[in-house]
Design a protein around this motif. Sequence first.
Motif, PDB file in Angstrom:
ATOM      1  N   CYS A 166       0.936  -1.134  -0.081  1.00  0.00           N
ATOM      2  CA  CYS A 166       0.086   0.019   0.162  1.00  0.00           C
ATOM      3  C   CYS A 166       0.966   1.148   0.094  1.00  0.00           C
ATOM      4  CB  CYS A 166      -1.007   0.059   1.062  1.00  0.00           C
ATOM      5  SG  CYS A 166      -1.805   1.360   1.632  1.00  0.00           S
ATOM      6  N   ASN A 167       0.325   2.305  -0.791  1.00  0.00           N
ATOM      7  CA  ASN A 167       1.143   3.461  -0.676  1.00  0.00           C
ATOM      8  C   ASN A 167       0.294   4.632  -0.286  1.00  0.00           C
ATOM      9  OD1 ASN A 167       3.706   2.568  -1.895  1.00  0.00           O
ATOM     10  ND2 ASN A 167       3.344   3.448  -3.925  1.00  0.00           N
ATOM     11  N   THR A 200       1.822   2.897  -6.984  1.00  0.00           N
ATOM     12  CA  THR A 200       1.633   4.027  -7.507  1.00  0.00           C
ATOM     13  C   THR A 200       2.065   3.998  -8.748  1.00  0.00           C
ATOM     14  OG1 THR A 200       1.513   4.945  -5.272  1.00  0.00           O
ATOM     15  CG2 THR A 200       1.369   6.568  -7.286  1.00  0.00           C
ATOM     16  N   CYS A 240       6.590  -0.772  -6.806  1.00  0.00           N
ATOM     17  CA  CYS A 240       5.866   0.483  -6.396  1.00  0.00           C
ATOM     18  C   CYS A 240       4.578   0.626  -7.179  1.00  0.00           C
ATOM     19  CB  CYS A 240       6.737   1.908  -6.795  1.00  0.00           C
ATOM     20  SG  CYS A 240       5.809   3.428  -6.464  1.00  0.00           S
ATOM     21  N   ILE A 252      -5.732  -2.103  -7.965  1.00  0.00           N
ATOM     22  CA  ILE A 252      -4.675  -1.701  -9.133  1.00  0.00           C
ATOM     23  C   ILE A 252      -3.996  -2.844  -9.859  1.00  0.00           C
ATOM     24  CG2 ILE A 252      -2.560  -0.356  -9.609  1.00  0.00           C
ATOM     25  CD1 ILE A 252      -3.217   1.030  -7.129  1.00  0.00           C
ATOM     26  N   ALA A 254       0.228   2.084 -11.037  1.00  0.00           N
ATOM     27  CA  ALA A 254      -1.045   2.517 -11.412  1.00  0.00           C
ATOM     28  C   ALA A 254      -0.933   3.624 -12.656  1.00  0.00           C
ATOM     29  CB  ALA A 254      -1.745   3.163 -10.314  1.00  0.00           C
ATOM     30  N   CYS A 262      -6.592  -1.426  -2.147  1.00  0.00           N
ATOM     31  CA  CYS A 262      -6.559  -0.745  -3.244  1.00  0.00           C
ATOM     32  C   CYS A 262      -5.159  -1.592  -4.123  1.00  0.00           C
ATOM     33  CB  CYS A 262      -5.831   0.707  -2.850  1.00  0.00           C
ATOM     34  SG  CYS A 262      -6.994   1.738  -2.116  1.00  0.00           S
TER      35      CYS A 262
END
Length: 94
Positions: free
Chosen positions: A10-11, A40, A38, A72, A43, A68
């Motif tokens: 999770c970020n 993020t 990563c 993603i 994504a 999440c």
Amino acid sequence: MENKISIAACNGMSALGLVGRAACNDLSTENDKILSICITATAADNQEFNQIIKKYPIIAINGCSDDCVNKILKSKGIETEKTYNIDKILEEKV
């Protein structure tokens, strides 16, 4: 294929997300067979991470039950080998 796995944490900005990121970073630093993703950047269609998630089995580490990381990865057509939700793990321990 090399015998490696990837982990995606999770970020999010929650404290549990921070715990997940730190743990995954430690794992990947200590073991060259574990790659930290990563989520993020994944994504955002980062080519390097998008290649890794297609090449190696992946473990998702969600900070909370919103999942999440899994969402993603699913949007990228990737199914996880295993999923952990830090909030649920902590609930079981308390």
